[in-house]
Design a protein around this motif. Structure first.
Motif, PDB file in Angstrom:
ATOM      1  N   THR A  56       0.820  -1.215   0.000  1.00 49.21           N
ATOM      2  CA  THR A  56       0.000   0.000   0.000  1.00 49.21           C
ATOM      3  C   THR A  56       0.852   1.262   0.000  1.00 49.21           C
ATOM      4  O   THR A  56       0.328   2.356  -0.177  1.00 49.21           O
ATOM      5  CB  THR A  56      -0.917   0.046   1.233  1.00 49.21           C
ATOM      6  N   ARG A  57       2.188   1.102   0.218  1.00 49.91           N
ATOM      7  CA  ARG A  57       3.111   2.239   0.354  1.00 49.91           C
ATOM      8  C   ARG A  57       2.597   3.194   1.433  1.00 49.91           C
ATOM      9  O   ARG A  57       2.163   4.317   1.157  1.00 49.91           O
ATOM     10  CB  ARG A  57       3.291   2.958  -0.974  1.00 49.91           C
ATOM     11  N   PRO A  58       2.614   2.723   2.686  1.00 53.23           N
ATOM     12  CA  PRO A  58       1.970   3.451   3.786  1.00 53.23           C
ATOM     13  C   PRO A  58       2.425   4.890   3.965  1.00 53.23           C
ATOM     14  O   PRO A  58       1.647   5.725   4.422  1.00 53.23           O
ATOM     15  CB  PRO A  58       2.306   2.600   5.020  1.00 53.23           C
ATOM     16  N   HIS A  59       3.682   5.202   3.588  1.00 49.49           N
ATOM     17  CA  HIS A  59       4.146   6.575   3.776  1.00 49.49           C
ATOM     18  C   HIS A  59       3.420   7.564   2.872  1.00 49.49           C
ATOM     19  O   HIS A  59       3.493   8.779   3.092  1.00 49.49           O
ATOM     20  CB  HIS A  59       5.661   6.665   3.542  1.00 49.49           C
ATOM     21  N   THR A  60       2.700   7.063   1.847  1.00 47.67           N
ATOM     22  CA  THR A  60       1.946   7.953   0.965  1.00 47.67           C
ATOM     23  C   THR A  60       0.482   8.086   1.373  1.00 47.67           C
ATOM     24  O   THR A  60      -0.239   8.937   0.826  1.00 47.67           O
ATOM     25  CB  THR A  60       1.981   7.448  -0.492  1.00 47.67           C
ATOM     26  N   LEU A  61       0.020   7.263   2.311  1.00 47.58           N
ATOM     27  CA  LEU A  61      -1.399   7.241   2.656  1.00 47.58           C
ATOM     28  C   LEU A  61      -1.851   8.515   3.359  1.00 47.58           C
ATOM     29  O   LEU A  61      -3.048   8.772   3.465  1.00 47.58           O
ATOM     30  CB  LEU A  61      -1.723   6.013   3.518  1.00 47.58           C
ATOM     31  N   THR A  62      -0.891   9.292   3.859  1.00 50.45           N
ATOM     32  CA  THR A  62      -1.268  10.570   4.472  1.00 50.45           C
ATOM     33  C   THR A  62      -1.974  11.466   3.463  1.00 50.45           C
ATOM     34  O   THR A  62      -2.807  12.292   3.838  1.00 50.45           O
ATOM     35  CB  THR A  62      -0.028  11.311   5.010  1.00 50.45           C
ATOM     36  N   ALA A  63      -1.627  11.295   2.181  1.00 53.45           N
ATOM     37  CA  ALA A  63      -2.292  12.073   1.137  1.00 53.45           C
ATOM     38  C   ALA A  63      -3.758  11.690   1.023  1.00 53.45           C
ATOM     39  O   ALA A  63      -4.548  12.414   0.415  1.00 53.45           O
ATOM     40  CB  ALA A  63      -1.596  11.851  -0.207  1.00 53.45           C
ATOM     41  N   GLY A  64      -4.144  10.556   1.648  1.00 53.66           N
ATOM     42  CA  GLY A  64      -5.536  10.126   1.634  1.00 53.66           C
ATOM     43  C   GLY A  64      -6.346  10.652   2.796  1.00 53.66           C
ATOM     44  O   GLY A  64      -7.494  11.069   2.626  1.00 53.66           O
ATOM     45  N   PHE A  65      -5.763  10.672   4.016  1.00 55.13           N
ATOM     46  CA  PHE A  65      -6.592  11.044   5.162  1.00 55.13           C
ATOM     47  C   PHE A  65      -6.516  12.514   5.543  1.00 55.13           C
ATOM     48  O   PHE A  65      -7.478  13.064   6.100  1.00 55.13           O
ATOM     49  CB  PHE A  65      -6.288  10.148   6.377  1.00 55.13           C
ATOM     50  N   VAL A  66      -5.396  13.181   5.255  1.00 61.13           N
ATOM     51  CA  VAL A  66      -5.271  14.595   5.626  1.00 61.13           C
ATOM     52  C   VAL A  66      -6.339  15.466   4.952  1.00 61.13           C
ATOM     53  O   VAL A  66      -6.982  16.285   5.620  1.00 61.13           O
ATOM     54  CB  VAL A  66      -3.855  15.118   5.329  1.00 61.13           C
ATOM     55  N   PRO A  67      -6.594  15.330   3.643  1.00 58.41           N
ATOM     56  CA  PRO A  67      -7.632  16.161   3.013  1.00 58.41           C
ATOM     57  C   PRO A  67      -9.027  15.923   3.595  1.00 58.41           C
ATOM     58  O   PRO A  67      -9.811  16.866   3.725  1.00 58.41           O
ATOM     59  CB  PRO A  67      -7.567  15.744   1.539  1.00 58.41           C
ATOM     60  N   VAL A  68      -9.338  14.677   3.925  1.00 60.59           N
ATOM     61  CA  VAL A  68     -10.655  14.381   4.514  1.00 60.59           C
ATOM     62  C   VAL A  68     -10.785  15.049   5.873  1.00 60.59           C
ATOM     63  O   VAL A  68     -11.821  15.645   6.200  1.00 60.59           O
ATOM     64  CB  VAL A  68     -10.866  12.859   4.636  1.00 60.59           C
ATOM     65  N   LEU A  69      -9.744  14.955   6.673  1.00 58.71           N
ATOM     66  CA  LEU A  69      -9.760  15.580   7.994  1.00 58.71           C
ATOM     67  C   LEU A  69      -9.914  17.097   7.873  1.00 58.71           C
ATOM     68  O   LEU A  69     -10.695  17.719   8.604  1.00 58.71           O
ATOM     69  CB  LEU A  69      -8.480  15.241   8.751  1.00 58.71           C
ATOM     70  N   LEU A  70      -9.183  17.700   6.948  1.00 64.12           N
ATOM     71  CA  LEU A  70      -9.236  19.144   6.794  1.00 64.12           C
ATOM     72  C   LEU A  70     -10.612  19.595   6.296  1.00 64.12           C
ATOM     73  O   LEU A  70     -11.172  20.585   6.795  1.00 64.12           O
ATOM     74  CB  LEU A  70      -8.156  19.620   5.826  1.00 64.12           C
ATOM     75  N   GLY A  71     -11.164  18.894   5.319  1.00 62.67           N
ATOM     76  CA  GLY A  71     -12.496  19.240   4.829  1.00 62.67           C
ATOM     77  C   GLY A  71     -13.544  19.146   5.914  1.00 62.67           C
ATOM     78  O   GLY A  71     -14.460  19.982   5.992  1.00 62.67           O
ATOM     79  N   THR A  72     -13.402  18.162   6.791  1.00 60.28           N
ATOM     80  CA  THR A  72     -14.348  18.000   7.899  1.00 60.28           C
ATOM     81  C   THR A  72     -14.145  19.080   8.950  1.00 60.28           C
ATOM     82  O   THR A  72     -15.119  19.584   9.529  1.00 60.28           O
ATOM     83  CB  THR A  72     -14.183  16.607   8.523  1.00 60.28           C
ATOM     84  N   ALA A  73     -12.888  19.453   9.204  1.00 58.64           N
ATOM     85  CA  ALA A  73     -12.602  20.533  10.157  1.00 58.64           C
ATOM     86  C   ALA A  73     -13.216  21.847   9.679  1.00 58.64           C
ATOM     87  O   ALA A  73     -13.713  22.649  10.484  1.00 58.64           O
ATOM     88  CB  ALA A  73     -11.098  20.684  10.343  1.00 58.64           C
ATOM     89  N   LEU A  74     -13.191  22.066   8.377  1.00 56.28           N
ATOM     90  CA  LEU A  74     -13.824  23.257   7.820  1.00 56.28           C
ATOM     91  C   LEU A  74     -15.342  23.203   7.996  1.00 56.28           C
ATOM     92  O   LEU A  74     -15.986  24.216   8.298  1.00 56.28           O
ATOM     93  CB  LEU A  74     -13.487  23.378   6.332  1.00 56.28           C
ATOM     94  N   ALA A  75     -15.897  22.008   7.820  1.00 57.13           N
ATOM     95  CA  ALA A  75     -17.356  21.854   7.864  1.00 57.13           C
ATOM     96  C   ALA A  75     -17.922  22.048   9.267  1.00 57.13           C
ATOM     97  O   ALA A  75     -19.055  22.515   9.425  1.00 57.13           O
ATOM     98  CB  ALA A  75     -17.744  20.473   7.334  1.00 57.13           C
ATOM     99  N   ILE A  76     -17.142  21.711  10.287  1.00 55.40           N
ATOM    100  CA  ILE A  76     -17.657  21.787  11.656  1.00 55.40           C
ATOM    101  C   ILE A  76     -18.016  23.209  12.055  1.00 55.40           C
ATOM    102  O   ILE A  76     -18.793  23.443  12.985  1.00 55.40           O
ATOM    103  CB  ILE A  76     -16.634  21.185  12.652  1.00 55.40           C
ATOM    104  N   GLN A  77     -17.474  24.182  11.333  1.00 55.58           N
ATOM    105  CA  GLN A  77     -17.796  25.574  11.626  1.00 55.58           C
ATOM    106  C   GLN A  77     -19.176  25.969  11.108  1.00 55.58           C
ATOM    107  O   GLN A  77     -19.706  27.019  11.492  1.00 55.58           O
ATOM    108  CB  GLN A  77     -16.730  26.475  10.998  1.00 55.58           C
ATOM    109  N   LEU A  78     -19.766  25.119  10.249  1.00 55.99           N
ATOM    110  CA  LEU A  78     -21.058  25.439   9.658  1.00 55.99           C
ATOM    111  C   LEU A  78     -22.170  24.480  10.055  1.00 55.99           C
ATOM    112  O   LEU A  78     -23.355  24.840   9.951  1.00 55.99           O
ATOM    113  CB  LEU A  78     -20.948  25.444   8.123  1.00 55.99           C
ATOM    114  N   THR A  79     -21.809  23.280  10.498  1.00 51.76           N
ATOM    115  CA  THR A  79     -22.842  22.279  10.743  1.00 51.76           C
ATOM    116  C   THR A  79     -22.346  21.216  11.705  1.00 51.76           C
ATOM    117  O   THR A  79     -21.143  21.139  11.996  1.00 51.76           O
ATOM    118  CB  THR A  79     -23.260  21.606   9.414  1.00 51.76           C
TER     119      THR A  79
END
Length: 310
Positions: free
Chosen positions: A25-48
């Motif tokens: 899975t090349r685990p050192h690259t998987l951060t590119a998968g979860f960081v954007p989801v976390l950030l998008g959700t952090a942005l959303a918590i300010q609205l809903t």
């Protein structure tokens, strides 16, 4: 024969087998998968209020697509003769551990299948327009190294990765929670978009000599090693400068300034490439680049949370 069979099923061998699949899975690259989801959700918590089911479905789908993309990479680089036992930065399941290429492809397609099911759940709870966007993202993951004209062989790998695995994932994660896209969500997505692209650039700097031999025309090859390293440094500087610009223009909370705590990793990544030519020498710099994206994204998300709650 019996002793050999017992040995093949021993805990040590089973542990090694799991390690092979994990490295695929090349685990050192998987951060590119979860960081954007976390950030998008952090942005959303300010609205809903956050829909946890959608968050975890999006997170898992993003990670599976990233892992599958890495497996497509493993498969097609082997088919085209790029990978061998001495190759650095690969999972090595095919060339080192004898896993059949068709097995790697089957697993990658299986991960895509699970992602599609997760996508159906996400669409059922948000919008079916996301189905088309999700399919385009999956196609981009496959076409990065698959198909007759692989994106990885062109100067557009960094832009493609940043757009699909950075910007789009952040905005989709934000949209499924809020039902809208705001100018602020786009602006805050920019630095992660840049840093996801930086991961690909770091990978291409490391593989520059080998890629050149096989006819690739990556951005690192076109610029040359020295200029590519300078570009990587500029991408880091741009990402931090962008956040400070958002703070100055009051588009982001002063708390997001904590991203500066990830700067040592960016400096380590840049310095780690200087004066190096052997891929194995550049692996620490490659990992530091991925870690910069991870830490930067986590700190930016924390800064958004703090700005909302404090």
């Amino acid at each position: 024969m019996q002793s050999q069979m017992q040995s093949s099923s021993s805990p040590a061998v089973e542990k090694q087998n799991w390690r092979i699949w994990w490295q695929l899975t090349r685990p050192h690259t998987l951060t590119a998968g979860f960081v954007p989801v976390l950030l998008g959700t952090a942005l959303a918590i300010q609205l809903t209020d956050i829909h946890l089911g959608l968050f975890f479905a999006m997170l898992l789908a993003s990670l599976l697509i990233q892992a599958a993309t890495n497996m497509f990479n493993e498969y097609y680089d082997f088919k085209r003769g790029l990978d061998n036992e001495q190759s650095v930065g690969i999972g090595g399941a095919i060339v080192r551990h004898g896993i059949h290429p068709s097995t790697v492809m089957a697993i990658a397609l299986g991960l895509y299948g699970i992602s599609l099911l997760l996508g159906v759940y996400i669409c059922m709870n948000s919008s079916w327009w996301l189905a088309a966007i999700g399919l385009v993202c999956m196609a981009a993951g496959y076409l990065y190294t698959g198909g007759p004209f692989p994106i990885a062989y062109t100067p557009f790998g960094e832009i493609t990765a940043g757009f699909f695995m950075g910007l789009l994932i952040i905005l989709i994660s934000f949209y499924i929670q809020t039902g809208t896209i705001t100018s602020t969500s786009v602006l805050i997505a920019i630095p992660i978009t840049i840093l996801v692209g930086a991961i690909l650039l770091a990978n291409n700097i490391r593989d520059l000599d080998g890629d050149k031999e096989f006819g690739r025309k990556t951005l690192a090859i076109l610029l040359g090693r020295k200029k590519a390293i300078y570009l990587l440094a500029c991408m880091f500087i741009f990402a931090y400068g962008w956040v400070f610009g958002l703070i100055i223009t009051e588009k982001a909370s002063i708390w997001t300034m904590i991203v500066i705590l990830s700067a040592p990793k960016a400096i380590k990544a840049t310095k780690g490439f200087l004066g190096k030519t052997a891929p194995v020498q550049m692996m620490p710099a490659m990992k530091a680049t991925a870690q910069t994206n991870t830490i930067f994204g986590l700190l930016l998300s924390i800064g958004l949370f703090l700005g909302y709650f404090l």
